[in-house]
Design a protein around this motif. Structure first.
Motif, short mmCIF file in Angstrom:
data_model
loop_
_atom_site.label_atom_id
_atom_site.label_comp_id
_atom_site.label_asym_id
_atom_site.label_seq_id
_atom_site.Cartn_x
_atom_site.Cartn_y
_atom_site.Cartn_z
N ALA A 183 -14.29 3.86 -5.22
CA ALA A 183 -14.57 2.81 -6.21
C ALA A 183 -13.28 2.15 -6.69
CB ALA A 183 -15.36 3.38 -7.39
N GLY A 184 -12.37 1.92 -5.73
CA GLY A 184 -11.13 1.26 -6.07
C GLY A 184 -10.07 2.15 -6.67
N ASP A 185 -10.36 3.44 -6.80
CA ASP A 185 -9.41 4.39 -7.37
C ASP A 185 -8.79 5.20 -6.24
OD1 ASP A 185 -8.00 5.97 -9.19
OD2 ASP A 185 -9.61 7.43 -9.30
N MET A 186 -7.48 5.06 -6.05
CA MET A 186 -6.78 5.76 -4.98
C MET A 186 -6.21 7.08 -5.49
SD MET A 186 -3.80 6.67 -3.34
CE MET A 186 -2.54 5.75 -4.21
N ARG A 199 0.83 -1.20 0.00
CA ARG A 199 0.00 0.00 0.00
C ARG A 199 0.87 1.25 0.00
NH1 ARG A 199 -4.75 2.27 -1.49
NH2 ARG A 199 -5.70 3.55 0.15
N LEU A 200 1.98 1.22 0.74
CA LEU A 200 2.88 2.37 0.79
C LEU A 200 3.49 2.65 -0.58
CD1 LEU A 200 4.64 1.75 4.22
CD2 LEU A 200 2.97 3.54 3.68
N VAL A 201 3.78 1.61 -1.33
CA VAL A 201 4.29 1.80 -2.69
C VAL A 201 3.25 2.57 -3.51
CG1 VAL A 201 4.84 0.64 -4.86
CG2 VAL A 201 5.84 -0.17 -2.72
N GLU A 202 2.01 2.17 -3.40
CA GLU A 202 0.94 2.82 -4.16
C GLU A 202 0.80 4.29 -3.76
OE1 GLU A 202 -3.78 1.98 -5.21
OE2 GLU A 202 -2.85 1.04 -3.45
N ILE A 203 0.81 4.55 -2.45
CA ILE A 203 0.60 5.91 -1.96
C ILE A 203 1.77 6.82 -2.32
CG2 ILE A 203 0.40 7.33 0.12
CD1 ILE A 203 -1.17 4.99 1.39
#
Length: 340
Positions: free
Chosen positions: A235-238, A134-138
């Motif tokens: 809706a799954g979009d961060m 998750r940290l990679v994504e953020i």
């Protein structure tokens, strides 16, 4: 937050907020105090029911030109598609409203900005709760947003009268740094003061010898700590959103990167965080390996600002303790990266 303030002052602060809200036509409400630090920030409701944030700016911290310029910068970024707060004009069309001296309050300015949904990335001093994945994504998204902010700033032509402080050599380590004289402030031990004075000279030499790619300079946020990065999932979009442009100004772009990284250095996933931030940034803006060799220098510069900031706020209950701690942490960091 409200429990930390004396009841009499808190009641007066609420009244002051309602005085400001008269200018937006929504004074008949109970503003919710969210933060009382540089500004008093309240969650309020507009006439159409939408939430918004009212800010009562601390008297003497920023002048009218700087406050107006902050709002202009945020508006330009929002117009460019960046997820940042947008200023909301008062009933007579003003983005910034002066409030006169009143009882315990000196003359100050107020503004209202739209509400930004999302959860803060984290809180300083507490471990991040997200998984490494998750940290990679953020942090990838944060790096991309930061780069786009720098791109938009470079393409934007500020209006006449625009003024923001500079996080340049003078603003960071000059005789009067923006956040205080970290090397000779009250509370330091003699050994700390001596070591910080020497470090200041070393940093000056480092800034003077920056390679060309590391000299990328322009408008920056200057305070992209965890609390100022909001994360929203729809809706799954961060998406990440950037708030609190109170310290935005002219500075090195590496300073923005260093600010986003500094308080995460003790995280178990720090290597992942740093790599993701840099990768995300590079997806939108050039950042060479040569420039990145100077990132440790800016991590130390960022760390030093906290020494001066707390030294200039002795009214805070833990200010002296933090001055000593940040001084030791900065000196340790400087030694770790080879600057001492």
């Amino acid at each position: 937050m409200s429990a930390e303030l004396p009841k009499t002052f808190r009641n007066a602060l609420d009244d002051r907020a309602r005085q400001a809200l008269v200018h937006w036509g929504v004074a008949e409400q109970s503003p919710e105090l969210l933060k009382y630090r540089e500004n008093a920030v309240f969650r309020v409701r507009l006439a159409d029911g939408r939430p918004a944030a009212l800010r009562l700016h601390r008297s003497g911290y920023h002048g009218e030109a700087a406050l107006r310029s902050e709002l202009q910068f945020m508006a330009a970024l929002a117009e460019g598609g960046l997820a940042v707060p947008q200023p909301i004009a008062s009933r007579d069309g003003r983005l910034l409203v002066p409030l006169p001296h009143w009882h315990a309050f000196a003359a100050q300015h107020a503004d209202v900005i739209d509400w930004v949904d999302g959860e803060s990335l984290g809180e300083s001093g507490k471990p991040l709760a997200q998984s490494p994945e998750r940290l990679v994504e953020i942090f990838s998204a944060l790096g991309a947003s930061m780069a786009e902010m720098h791109n938009l700033a470079d393409r934007w032509t500020p209006p006449e009268g625009f003024w923001r402080a500079a996080w340049d050599e003078e603003g960071l380590i000059g005789d009067r740094p923006l956040w205080g004289r970290f090397w000779d402030c009250e509370g330091l031990s003699a050994a700390q003061a001596s070591a910080l004075s020497k470090l200041r000279l070393d940093l000056s030499q480092g800034l003077a010898s920056l390679p060309a790619p590391a000299r990328d300079f322009g408008l920056i946020h200057a305070d992209l700590v965890r609390e100022n990065v909001l994360v929203e999932d729809k809706a799954g979009d961060m998406r990440v959103k950037l708030i609190d442009f109170d310290d935005a100004g002219y500075g090195y772009r590496l300073f923005d990167l260093a600010t986003a990284l500094l308080k995460n250095r003790r995280e178990p996933a720090y290597d992942v965080i740093e790599a993701a931030l840099i990768s995300g940034y590079r997806s939108r803006r050039n950042l060479s390996d040569e420039a990145l060799t100077c990132l440790p220098l800016f991590l130390v510069l960022r760390s030093l600002t906290y020494v001066g900031w707390f030294a200039e706020r002795p009214e805070l209950s833990d200010a002296r303790k933090r001055v000593l701690r940040y001084a030791d942490e900065t000196l340790a960091l400087a030694a770790e990266v080879g600057l001492r």
